[in-house]
Design an enzyme around this catalytic site. Structure first.
Site, mmCIF file in Angstrom:
data_model
loop_
_atom_site.group_PDB
_atom_site.id
_atom_site.type_symbol
_atom_site.label_atom_id
_atom_site.label_comp_id
_atom_site.label_asym_id
_atom_site.label_seq_id
_atom_site.Cartn_x
_atom_site.Cartn_y
_atom_site.Cartn_z
ATOM 1 C CB VAL A 137 121.712 125.714 20.296
ATOM 2 C CG1 VAL A 137 121.320 126.375 18.975
ATOM 3 C CG2 VAL A 137 123.209 125.643 20.434
ATOM 4 C CE LYS A 194 122.286 131.073 21.610
ATOM 5 N NZ LYS A 194 121.266 132.150 21.587
#
Lengths: 432, 432
Positions: free
Chosen positions: A133, A206
């Site tokens: 992420v 994410k």
């Protein structure tokens, strides 16, 4: 004689090469941090003969993952091969053989994270995935460390560079979606098949990872309500701006008490909110904690060196933990049962653009409908269109429940005076 | 039997109480991270009898610092007493007695940081001070860890909440400096004597600390060129806005090759720069690294829980290092000799507001003077004042050297047509 810690690298593309370079160039600094030397012992590749522009010993390379996961000298396996099924299989094998794993793979972590974390936990292994992420932002570590002495209530993230680039160009240069998408593809900011980006799936993966960590609750991709940017028009952007908002594709994870909501959608953010000025391909994650308050972390979301740097940070953490004897203790196994908010528990402001007949009483009948559904309006803009035959009406609600809002949206279609609900967006991040 | 690590706390005010609360409430999480239990064994106070609203054993309290620094069970000393000379003495004593030190004291670190870090290094002790700069943002750790695999080229920080609050209110509400300062004092955002804040000294201390860490070079407070916000006027703010800038008090540390510049001044930042939307009492630090590119960290700069949280993060790091046997290795001892840029090496854009006679040829003679001094202009705004007898001229230069700019500023005062240079600011952070 200083101890040596051996690494196995799965994949030797852009990121893998970057990891090897960093490990080799920063030997002394790594030794200072960890108290041991670090060596990349073996690298899994598809083709032993390929020219890679970086020096490796022939015996470092292998085409067989078994050579790595059964090597007793190897402590940590770094997965940077990409893809889903084969990467998942290799990571699982590595964990089952007692290797700690560092990965940059958001797809695998969003789909099979809970399964892999469980294996890691069973085997007392670390499984770290900072690079999955927003590679250039140490956000997962910050959330986990923050959690040691805080309670997170809200995460809002601009976590997809492609869509942020497209929305920025549409907003600032007044250009059309298709036009900017083509440019982004030419510049390498968007894939040839951009579906996962523009449809919101990449951001959804994410925010699922962020929400899982932030709330210590096992949130799957299926729990994320997803809407992409393909329907966003120049008119929506212009009206948003006029009303004091900037449009961003925002992943939202929020909690009240023990119930959470996770979603990704084009969202109106007030101009003065820190997320509003995150432009072009940049990423940012805004976190609200009970103790520390509002924080935001901004940086590049991808790229060889940002991603490789994040992988190496995780590696340092794993090796430190190994020397401390605290591997497998990271607060990554969800502690709470998943409880998702129902639509009457999700609260937000909303923006809506309506085409209606420009007749006396139109506006009164619309406001009556909103009122009947418990929705009060904060901002209203009415513009005559089509030589006054049509009214374009833009409203922003006060905070209302999603249930009430969805109902009014449906009922509007049955109103005589309404021609069409042209668009509808969530509005979030009002500063106090 | 799990190992216990004992802490000595110097000071038991707001932050000290917060630290004790966090350590007691998060025992399990701390043990998981460190592999040992953590206990606050002794606390240095002024008054043993004072009611503190938190439970402590009478034998935990002492009024004599010697009880702490000579206690062989105590591994780490946390300094949250505030002040300068006494705090410095206690920290030095602690380090000399082989205790690791965590401090929240920016004044001591900016003034005596190099001396204390040297003592720490000689004694193989850690000396951590995350809470001394922007308590709610883990910026020092991010810089140190980033450095392990990157090279920082520029740091820009909004690191003083009081001045940011004042400038925000002046900008957004068009209010006067004195008026907002009074309000800030009433709200507790500004001290009764605000000199250190509004004069830029507090920000200078923090940018000296950030620059020292970021460039691994021993930068003292004396090396920081300091200018506060007391001369900023509403006119300056209005023109800045019109030209696309937001005024912020920015600490700047930048490097070209091996030479650095450190300064604090009211600075025009483009509206689209991430720092421009950092409002009210919030802090933010923008860091540019060769590998990772642009990153920014945003959050509260002060407050009991943010500061105590930062102190506990440092504590966890020290205790992990202790168990790893790597204390005193942190990259905090400057590695490079200090080399400051000379004025002809400092490059920036500048904003200047001039009052001139409104005569034919005024503008031509001014531009000739700029040109002669190698200064080309990017933006020009001319406004008639005082019924046309006077011209207010606002210019923004292209990037020029400070030497050239300072010279032209001096020469302007000798120009016949110039009545007064009303104000002058640096402009930084043009996005590419």
């Amino acid at each position: 004689m200083t101890q040596v810690m051996n690494i196995g690298l799965l994949g030797f593309g852009t990121v893998g090469t970057g990891v090897l370079e960093i490990v080799e160039q920063h030997q002394d600094k790594l030794a200072h941090q960890i108290g041991a030397n670090v060596k990349v012992k073996k690298i899994l590749v598809n083709d032993l003969e390929k020219e890679r522009g970086i020096h490796v010993q022939p015996e470092q390379l292998t085409t067989n993952v078994e050579d790595i996961i059964h090597d007793e000298d190897i402590d940590v396996v770094i997965e940077v091969m990409g893809g889903i099924e084969e990467a998942r299989r290799c990571m699982k094998l590595a964990l089952e053989n007692g290797k700690h794993v560092v990965t940059a793979n958001k797809d695998v972590m969003a789909l099979y994270g809970s399964e892999l974390l469980k294996t890691a936990n069973d085997k007392h292994c670390d499984l770290f995935y900072e690079a999955s992420v927003a590679g250039g932002i140490p956000i997962l570590r910050t959330i986990v460390e923050g959690l040691a002495s805080d309670r997170i209530t809200k995460i809002m993230g601009i976590v997809n560079g492609t869509t942020n680039y497209i929305l920025t160009k549409m907003t600032k240069e007044g250009r059309l979606y298709e036009d900017v998408l083509k440019e982004a593809q030419a510049l390498g900011y968007a894939e040839a098949d951009p579906t996962a980006d523009v449809g919101g799936l990449d951001a959804a993966r994410k925010i699922a990872i962020l929400g899982t960590l932030g709330f210590s609750m096992n949130l799957d991709l299926d729990d994320v309500s997803v809407e992409g940017i393909t329907e966003v028009t120049s008119q929506d952007l212009a009206y948003s701006k006029q009303l004091g908002y900037t449009m961003k594709l925002v992943g939202i994870a929020n909690r009240q008490d023990d119930k959470v909501e996770v979603s990704v959608q084009p969202t109106l953010v007030p101009h003065e909110h820190p997320l509003a000025s995150v432009d072009n391909e940049f990423n940012a994650v805004y976190v609200n904690g009970e103790a520390v308050g509002e924080t935001m972390f901004y940086g590049p979301g991808a790229g060889k060196l940002p991603t490789a740097t994040a992988v190496v940070s995780d590696l340092v953490e794993v090796l430190k933990n190994k020397r401390l004897g605290v591997n497998g203790n990271s607060a990554v196994i969800p502690q709470y049962d998943k409880q998702l908010k129902t639509p009457d528990e999700i609260r937000s402001k909303y923006f809506m653009r309506i085409h209606a007949k420009d007749l006396p009483g139109t506006f009164a009948s619309l406001t009556a409908l909103f009122l009947k559904n418990n929705i009060s309006l904060e901002k209203i803009l009415q513009v005559p269109l089509n030589e006054g035959k049509l009214a374009e009406i833009i409203i922003v609600t006060h905070e209302v429940t999603k249930a009430d809002y969805d109902r009014v949206r449906k009922e509007l279609n049955n109103e005589d005076v309404v021609i069409e609900v042209k668009s509808s967006y969530r509005a979030e991040g009002e500063m106090n």
